[in-house]
Design an enzyme around this catalytic site. Structure first.
Site: not given
Ligand code: ADP
Length: 179
Positions: A40, A125
């Site tokens: 995000d 994540g």
């Molecule tokens: P959530 O709150 O839905 O768990 P997160 O952002 O914490 O969302 O994590 C969701 C996934 O996105 C995780 O597997 C994390 O490693 C991954 N992630 C984080 N940054 C990026 C990025 N720039 N591009 C793709 N995936 C990402």
């Protein structure tokens, strides 16, 4: 890894979703659409303030649903913001909410005439969804959608690290075997 499904392809890549060139990229947002950590934060940083301006106007999004905004400065024309479930042990309807987050995003892409979409591993994540189970739900929902609808030609899963990529690849091989 790439597989053909009906008239389209599902592709797994390891990388940063903000660099994807699909018509839309999907954000794993929170229900207030206020930005945050993880993917995000990365999307808002790379896409610039016009995305947040639209999120503020929309106001929020419940878990399992999705909304669409401009892609701002990203290569993707749109960002589809969906809210996955917070994993609380698996007995609180998490699987259905995760499926619904993917499905709502795909439906929104279809209703905007989009042909390609890139997903992160939603909820795996900060929201702590177990990776293999989340991968299976993500891939099964994408495969079923492609089999039922011919409009979306490319679904990409952009996995941030090696472990997520390998887990998705293993689950995709398993689902392929089932077909
Ligand atoms: P959530 O709150 O839905 O768990 P997160 O952002 O914490 O969302 O994590 C969701 C996934 O996105 C995780 O597997 C994390 O490693 C991954 N992630 C984080 N940054 C990026 C990025 N720039 N591009 C793709 N995936 C990402």
């Amino acid at each position: 890894m790439e597989v053909r499904i009906h008239q389209g392809t599902i592709t797994l890549v390891q990388g940063d979703i903000t660099e994807e060139e699909t018509d839309a990229i999907v954000n794993a947002a929170n229900s207030r659409l206020m930005g945050g950590a993880g993917v995000d934060g990365a999307i808002h940083r790379a896409g610039g303030p016009s995305i947040m301006a639209e999120c503020r106007k929309i106001g929020g999004c419940p878990a399992g649903q999705a909304v669409i905004t401009t892609g701002g400065n990203l290569k993707a024309r749109y960002v589809i913001h969906t809210v996955g479930p917070v994993y609380q042990g698996g007995t609180k309807g998490e699987a259905e909410l995760l499926r619904s987050a993917y499905l709502s995003s795909l439906r929104l892409a279809s209703s905007h005439g989009l042909k390609s979409i890139a997903f992160p591993a939603i909820s795996t994540g900060v929201y702590s969804y177990p990776l293999a189970e989340a991968a299976r739900i993500a891939l099964k929902t994408a495969i079923d959608y492609m089999q039922e609808h011919g409009d979306i030609e490319k679904i990409r899963f952009c996995l941030f690290d090696r472990r997520a990529y390998e887990t998705f690849a293993e689950e995709l091989r398993g689902l392929q075997g089932d077909r």
